[in-house]
Design an enzyme around this catalytic site. Structure first.
Site, PDB file in Angstrom:
ATOM      1  N   SER A  24       0.832  -1.207   0.000  1.00  0.00           N
ATOM      2  CA  SER A  24       0.000   0.000   0.000  1.00  0.00           C
ATOM      3  C   SER A  24       0.864   1.254   0.000  1.00  0.00           C
ATOM      4  O   SER A  24       0.344   2.372   0.019  1.00  0.00           O
ATOM      5  CB  SER A  24      -0.916   0.003   1.234  1.00  0.00           C
ATOM      6  OG  SER A  24      -0.147  -0.149   2.405  1.00  0.00           O
ATOM      7  N   ASN A 111      -1.903  -2.441  13.740  1.00  0.00           N
ATOM      8  CA  ASN A 111      -3.369  -2.295  13.781  1.00  0.00           C
ATOM      9  C   ASN A 111      -3.800  -1.020  14.503  1.00  0.00           C
ATOM     10  O   ASN A 111      -4.725  -0.341  14.069  1.00  0.00           O
ATOM     11  CB  ASN A 111      -4.017  -3.513  14.446  1.00  0.00           C
ATOM     12  CG  ASN A 111      -3.807  -4.787  13.639  1.00  0.00           C
ATOM     13  OD1 ASN A 111      -3.275  -4.727  12.532  1.00  0.00           O
ATOM     14  ND2 ASN A 111      -4.206  -5.918  14.194  1.00  0.00           N
ATOM     15  N   HIS A 157     -40.770  22.429 -10.154  1.00  0.00           N
ATOM     16  CA  HIS A 157     -40.809  21.640 -11.404  1.00  0.00           C
ATOM     17  C   HIS A 157     -40.154  22.400 -12.559  1.00  0.00           C
ATOM     18  O   HIS A 157     -40.557  22.241 -13.714  1.00  0.00           O
ATOM     19  CB  HIS A 157     -42.249  21.283 -11.796  1.00  0.00           C
ATOM     20  CG  HIS A 157     -43.093  20.771 -10.669  1.00  0.00           C
ATOM     21  ND1 HIS A 157     -43.228  19.428 -10.393  1.00  0.00           N
ATOM     22  CD2 HIS A 157     -43.810  21.431  -9.718  1.00  0.00           C
ATOM     23  CE1 HIS A 157     -44.018  19.281  -9.337  1.00  0.00           C
ATOM     24  NE2 HIS A 157     -44.373  20.473  -8.901  1.00  0.00           N
ATOM     25  N   SER A 278     -15.510  26.598 -26.770  1.00  0.00           N
ATOM     26  CA  SER A 278     -15.633  25.334 -27.488  1.00  0.00           C
ATOM     27  C   SER A 278     -14.576  25.304 -28.581  1.00  0.00           C
ATOM     28  O   SER A 278     -14.242  26.337 -29.150  1.00  0.00           O
ATOM     29  CB  SER A 278     -17.032  25.234 -28.083  1.00  0.00           C
ATOM     30  OG  SER A 278     -17.016  24.386 -29.213  1.00  0.00           O
ATOM     31  N   LYS A 284     -19.444  29.837 -28.090  1.00  0.00           N
ATOM     32  CA  LYS A 284     -19.779  29.169 -26.840  1.00  0.00           C
ATOM     33  C   LYS A 284     -18.977  29.669 -25.639  1.00  0.00           C
ATOM     34  O   LYS A 284     -17.826  30.061 -25.738  1.00  0.00           O
ATOM     35  CB  LYS A 284     -19.525  27.653 -26.965  1.00  0.00           C
ATOM     36  CG  LYS A 284     -20.475  26.938 -27.880  1.00  0.00           C
ATOM     37  CD  LYS A 284     -21.842  26.680 -27.250  1.00  0.00           C
ATOM     38  CE  LYS A 284     -21.796  25.652 -26.152  1.00  0.00           C
ATOM     39  NZ  LYS A 284     -21.619  24.296 -26.659  1.00  0.00           N
ATOM     40  N   GLU A 291     -19.948  22.328 -14.052  1.00  0.00           N
ATOM     41  CA  GLU A 291     -20.274  20.969 -14.511  1.00  0.00           C
ATOM     42  C   GLU A 291     -19.374  19.944 -13.830  1.00  0.00           C
ATOM     43  O   GLU A 291     -19.815  18.844 -13.479  1.00  0.00           O
ATOM     44  CB  GLU A 291     -20.108  20.867 -16.029  1.00  0.00           C
ATOM     45  CG  GLU A 291     -21.163  21.641 -16.806  1.00  0.00           C
ATOM     46  CD  GLU A 291     -20.840  21.683 -18.292  1.00  0.00           C
ATOM     47  OE1 GLU A 291     -21.559  21.064 -19.068  1.00  0.00           O
ATOM     48  OE2 GLU A 291     -19.843  22.329 -18.665  1.00  0.00           O
ATOM     49  N   TYR A 318      -9.295  -6.606  13.267  1.00  0.00           N
ATOM     50  CA  TYR A 318      -8.661  -6.067  12.062  1.00  0.00           C
ATOM     51  C   TYR A 318      -8.614  -7.136  10.972  1.00  0.00           C
ATOM     52  O   TYR A 318      -8.353  -8.312  11.250  1.00  0.00           O
ATOM     53  CB  TYR A 318      -7.223  -5.591  12.356  1.00  0.00           C
ATOM     54  CG  TYR A 318      -6.525  -5.113  11.092  1.00  0.00           C
ATOM     55  CD1 TYR A 318      -6.712  -3.820  10.618  1.00  0.00           C
ATOM     56  CD2 TYR A 318      -5.729  -5.980  10.341  1.00  0.00           C
ATOM     57  CE1 TYR A 318      -6.123  -3.391   9.435  1.00  0.00           C
ATOM     58  CE2 TYR A 318      -5.129  -5.551   9.156  1.00  0.00           C
ATOM     59  CZ  TYR A 318      -5.329  -4.257   8.712  1.00  0.00           C
ATOM     60  OH  TYR A 318      -4.742  -3.841   7.540  1.00  0.00           O
ATOM     61  N   GLN A 323      -7.221  -2.232   4.646  1.00  0.00           N
ATOM     62  CA  GLN A 323      -6.215  -1.413   3.972  1.00  0.00           C
ATOM     63  C   GLN A 323      -6.843  -0.641   2.801  1.00  0.00           C
ATOM     64  O   GLN A 323      -6.338   0.399   2.387  1.00  0.00           O
ATOM     65  CB  GLN A 323      -5.087  -2.321   3.479  1.00  0.00           C
ATOM     66  CG  GLN A 323      -3.977  -1.597   2.762  1.00  0.00           C
ATOM     67  CD  GLN A 323      -2.785  -2.503   2.548  1.00  0.00           C
ATOM     68  OE1 GLN A 323      -2.129  -2.885   3.500  1.00  0.00           O
ATOM     69  NE2 GLN A 323      -2.507  -2.859   1.306  1.00  0.00           N
ATOM     70  N   LYS A 326      -8.170   3.478   2.471  1.00  0.00           N
ATOM     71  CA  LYS A 326      -7.425   4.737   2.307  1.00  0.00           C
ATOM     72  C   LYS A 326      -7.751   5.484   1.025  1.00  0.00           C
ATOM     73  O   LYS A 326      -7.956   6.699   1.037  1.00  0.00           O
ATOM     74  CB  LYS A 326      -5.929   4.458   2.379  1.00  0.00           C
ATOM     75  CG  LYS A 326      -5.502   4.269   3.803  1.00  0.00           C
ATOM     76  CD  LYS A 326      -4.163   3.637   3.922  1.00  0.00           C
ATOM     77  CE  LYS A 326      -4.122   2.826   5.178  1.00  0.00           C
ATOM     78  NZ  LYS A 326      -5.130   1.755   5.253  1.00  0.00           N
TER      79      LYS A 326
HETATM   80  N1  ARG Z   1      -1.166  -1.304   5.815  1.00  0.00           N
HETATM   81  C1  ARG Z   1      -2.084  -1.799   6.760  1.00  0.00           C
HETATM   82  C2  ARG Z   1      -3.445  -1.100   6.597  1.00  0.00           C
HETATM   83  O1  ARG Z   1      -3.462  -0.084   6.025  1.00  0.00           O
HETATM   84  C3  ARG Z   1      -1.593  -1.506   8.138  1.00  0.00           C
HETATM   85  C4  ARG Z   1      -2.133  -2.445   9.155  1.00  0.00           C
HETATM   86  C5  ARG Z   1      -1.581  -3.787   8.867  1.00  0.00           C
HETATM   87  N2  ARG Z   1      -1.806  -4.710   9.915  1.00  0.00           N
HETATM   88  C6  ARG Z   1      -1.591  -6.007   9.681  1.00  0.00           C
HETATM   89  N3  ARG Z   1      -1.821  -6.764  10.680  1.00  0.00           N
HETATM   90  N4  ARG Z   1      -1.182  -6.464   8.545  1.00  0.00           N
HETATM   91  O2  ARG Z   1      -4.464  -1.579   7.018  1.00  0.00           O
END
Ligand code: ARG
Length: 460
Positions: A24, A111, A157, A278, A284, A291, A318, A323, A326
């Protein structure tokens, strides 16, 4: 193959494909500042509680600061085989200060570490988003004040309905943003809890001081339950949901501007800086920025579905699935901030065309409701007033006249209740002035709305 930080019990190294699939670092490097900030607080606490020697803590903190500088100078060697931002930084720390660097992970798991990074990151971004929402809200109040004399049709409307003040509608947009602001503030409360110390989920055997870490990082609260702490991503779900509502609002504002900038409406100019030409049609002027705000709303809805689906049915606590939280979070932050920035700037360049707006009120029997209300004030049940007025509208339509152009004798043919004072209520301004109910469009009311908004803003 370099040895992974967690490779103690493994006989074979990770398959190349798996390594690439699970890394990641390409996106979570965005959390480097928070990761380092969290580690510094953790090391400080470990030192002050005597879990590691103070000198070791000092060494670790110094190393972390150097790493931060390396990253900022673009000199940090990000390595995919080290999975994520946590392991990249920890490995580098050990390379820089030796084995003592490995002590940073005492009483900590990735975690709880990732939960901390995300909360640190998101609370800062929410703060910035609140500022941007406030800026747009203030500009709307400014525009309302400046354009207090402009009138427009209230559309229902997309049909002309009743005359209102333009500022009345602009203040309606303000109300939406005010609610968005409150939702972000509320979501911030739950984001702003300190998760470190949950360890992998069961807590830790070390005599840690979570309150000290919270204090060092400026968290007013610490999380309650370590299992929940590493399982919970509600703060992200909530952030994206609140953002989806905000974007829905921004897309409505954008749509109104798109519509109003057409030749068909011609109620406003968006400003050259926010329109494009345009490549084929020289005449235009396209409202691309509005938009795009409207279009980008879809991304945030997508992110909301992603995060809800990601968390749905996950067993405690967890799971690596998490992951995937994000990218939707980052994308939402980027989309919301850039949309608000553009809207705020666009609001400054907008010019409302007062004459065209008034012109739009001169056709379409816009004060028909006022005629019906007039009759009802004189005692006729509203249903009957509605019917009588309908007949008058149809009569005027056949004669190609607006209501205000009919003679009182013509009105009287439909009802004896009509008197000369009728004309006080069926001109555009008369109609607006007579809507004095709380929250209604009479100028005094709208001015009151503006005043009270300014008071609210003064307390933000
Ligand atoms: N890169 C992991 C995440 O974003 C970090 C936590 C990983 N924990 C694990 N036990 N592999 O979730």
């Amino acid at each position: 193959m370099k040895k992974k930080l967690w490779a103690g019990r493994f006989k074979k190294s990770t398959h190349k494909v798996a390594e690439k699939f699970s890394a990641s670092i390409d996106f979570d490097k965005r959390l480097y500042k928070e990761d380092i900030q969290g580690s510094i607080a953790h090391a400080t606490m470990l030192g002050s509680e005597g879990i590691i020697v103070k000198k070791e803590a000092t060494q670790i903190i110094k190393g972390l600061r150097q790493i931060e500088k390396e990253i900022e100078d673009g000199k940090f060697p990000f390595r995919q085989e080290l999975e994520d931002i946590h392991l990249n930084i920890e490995k580098r720390l050990i390379e820089k200060i030796g084995d003592v660097g490995g002590k940073i992970h005492t009483a900590r798991s990735r975690n709880d570490q990732i939960a901390l990074d995300m909360r640190l990151y998101l609370r800062r971004e929410i703060d910035e988003i609140i500022d941007l929402v406030e800026e747009c809200a203030k500009r709307l109040v400014g525009l309302s004040e400046k354009n207090i004399s402009a009138v427009i049709p209230l559309y229902t409307h997309v049909q002309r309905g009743q005359p209102i003040l333009l500022s009345h509608q602009l203040m309606a947009l303000y109300e939406m943003l005010k609610r968005d602001r409150e939702r972000y503030i509320d979501c911030l409360k739950r984001t702003n809890e300190m998760p470190l110390g949950a360890g992998a989920g069961a807590g830790t055997t070390f005599p840690i001081n979570r309150k000290l870490v919270a204090k060092l990082l400026g968290f007013p609260e610490i999380t309650n339950n370590s299992v929940d702490t590493v399982s919970d991503r509600d703060f992200i779900v909530e952030f994206i949901s609140v953002s989806a509502i905000l974007m829905m609002h921004l897309s409505r504002i954008a749509e109104e501007f798109v519509l109003w900038s057409t030749k068909e409406f011609d109620f406003l100019d968006l400003g050259d800086e926010f329109t494009t030409g345009s490549s084929i049609m020289p005449q235009k002027r396209n409202p691309d920025m509005a938009e795009l705000i409207r279009g980008k709303t879809g991304r945030v809805y997508g992110n909301q579905v992603t995060i809800l689906t990601l968390m749905k049915g996950l067993p405690f606590s967890y799971n690596r699935d998490m992951q995937e939280d994000k990218e939707p979070m980052f994308d939402t932050v980027d989309t919301v901030k850039s949309s608000l920035e553009v809207l705020s700037a666009m609001l400054q360049s907008i010019i409302f065309k007062h004459e065209n707006m008034r012109e739009a009120l001169n056709e379409g029997f816009i004060t028909a409701t006022d005629v019906a209300d007039y009759l009802s004030r004189k005692g006729l049940p509203f249903r009957q007033s509605h019917e009588v007025t309908g007949k008058i509208v149809s009569y005027a339509e056949a004669k190609k006249l607006e209501l205000v152009n009919l003679d009182i004798s013509e009105f009287k043919k439909f009802s004896k209740l009509f008197e000369n004072d009728l004309y006080n209520f069926i001109t555009i301004d008369g109609s607006i002035q007579s809507r004095k109910s709380y929250g209604g469009t009479a100028k005094r009311n709208v001015q009151r709305m503006i005043r009270s908004a300014k008071k609210q803003i003064a307390n933000w």
